[in-house]
Design an enzyme around this catalytic site. Sequence first.
Site, mmCIF file in Angstrom:
data_model
loop_
_atom_site.group_PDB
_atom_site.id
_atom_site.type_symbol
_atom_site.label_atom_id
_atom_site.label_comp_id
_atom_site.label_asym_id
_atom_site.label_seq_id
_atom_site.Cartn_x
_atom_site.Cartn_y
_atom_site.Cartn_z
ATOM 1 N N GLY A 30 -39.925 22.381 14.521
ATOM 2 C CA GLY A 30 -39.171 21.437 13.692
ATOM 3 C C GLY A 30 -39.386 21.743 12.219
ATOM 4 O O GLY A 30 -40.280 22.530 11.860
ATOM 5 N N LEU A 31 -38.581 21.096 11.397
ATOM 6 C CA LEU A 31 -38.658 21.311 9.951
ATOM 7 C C LEU A 31 -40.016 20.909 9.392
ATOM 8 O O LEU A 31 -40.726 20.097 10.001
ATOM 9 C CB LEU A 31 -37.589 20.465 9.244
ATOM 10 C CG LEU A 31 -36.124 20.869 9.445
ATOM 11 C CD1 LEU A 31 -35.211 19.741 8.943
ATOM 12 C CD2 LEU A 31 -35.827 22.168 8.704
ATOM 13 N N SER A 32 -40.343 21.435 8.235
ATOM 14 C CA SER A 32 -41.534 20.966 7.522
ATOM 15 C C SER A 32 -41.355 19.475 7.244
ATOM 16 O O SER A 32 -40.302 19.049 6.772
ATOM 17 C CB SER A 32 -41.672 21.745 6.197
ATOM 18 O OG SER A 32 -42.770 21.238 5.478
ATOM 19 N N GLY A 33 -42.337 18.690 7.590
ATOM 20 C CA GLY A 33 -42.269 17.247 7.369
ATOM 21 C C GLY A 33 -41.662 16.479 8.535
ATOM 22 O O GLY A 33 -41.574 15.253 8.501
ATOM 23 N N GLY A 35 -42.953 16.090 11.467
ATOM 24 C CA GLY A 35 -44.003 15.319 12.143
ATOM 25 C C GLY A 35 -44.824 16.114 13.139
ATOM 26 O O GLY A 35 -45.579 15.542 13.925
ATOM 27 N N LYS A 36 -44.740 17.420 13.098
ATOM 28 C CA LYS A 36 -45.448 18.263 14.077
ATOM 29 C C LYS A 36 -46.964 18.059 14.000
ATOM 30 O O LYS A 36 -47.618 17.847 15.016
ATOM 31 C CB LYS A 36 -45.116 19.756 13.840
ATOM 32 C CG LYS A 36 -43.625 20.073 13.947
ATOM 33 C CD LYS A 36 -43.334 21.537 13.688
ATOM 34 C CE LYS A 36 -43.664 22.012 12.280
ATOM 35 N NZ LYS A 36 -42.924 21.318 11.204
ATOM 36 N N SER A 104 -41.489 27.590 13.441
ATOM 37 C CA SER A 104 -40.828 28.560 14.354
ATOM 38 C C SER A 104 -39.304 28.370 14.340
ATOM 39 O O SER A 104 -38.742 27.858 15.304
ATOM 40 C CB SER A 104 -41.418 28.476 15.766
ATOM 41 O OG SER A 104 -41.639 27.169 16.220
#
Length: 198
Positions: A30-33, A35-36, A104
């Site tokens: 997922g995108l930066s920010g 929530g990973k 990724s």
Amino acid sequence: MYDSYLTSKIPKEQKELRLQQKAKSIWMTGLSGAGKTTLGLALEKELFHRGFFIQLLDGDDVRLGLNQDLTYSAEGRTENIRRIAEVNALFNNSGIITINCFISPTNAIRQMARSIIGPDNFIEVFVKASLALCEKRDAKGLYQKARQGLIKEFTGIDSPFEEPEYPDLILETTSDTVKQTLQRMVDYIIPLIQYNPT
Ligand code: ADP
């Protein structure tokens, strides 16, 4: 008999039996920010308290150590994920469950990770949030820097993010709370990592 005992490896299955778990790689993209890391840390604690043995692998940590020589170019990103996937394979062969928190960004990169780790061991979780929201959260101030041109090739700004085509699980962090999202992940993952001798 004794010779083959000395020279053969202990199979993954025996390590899983020892640890009473199925070794899988939980792959959060997922995108930066999006929530990973937040969800990865929460999931690690939750699974650990339930008796599972886990290793969390996070983009920032890996970029500071193992992969400090790599850039954020397409080649650098591919090599970053290739090495991480190989590390995953080593952990899995030791019976250990991994949680991965890496942007990724492309289908090709995730496909590479899936094939190195092995499709049966790979659980793809799409941590989904709109670019607008991630930019508004801007937990690390990176979007602001990217907009100012201080960071180049930033995913979502001047580098692409392709949404996964067939993720195993989609977590909507735009609308759902951390608690709700964590619960969905736990409900989905626990049956896949529980040790069930056949
Ligand atoms: P990433 O690791 O994807 O770059 P982070 O976990 O570092 O993202 O940051 C995500 C931010 O979004 C955190 O400040 C977190 O508290 C917030 N957030 C809000 N709702 C959620 C949710 N449902 N799941 C995860 N994070 C959330």
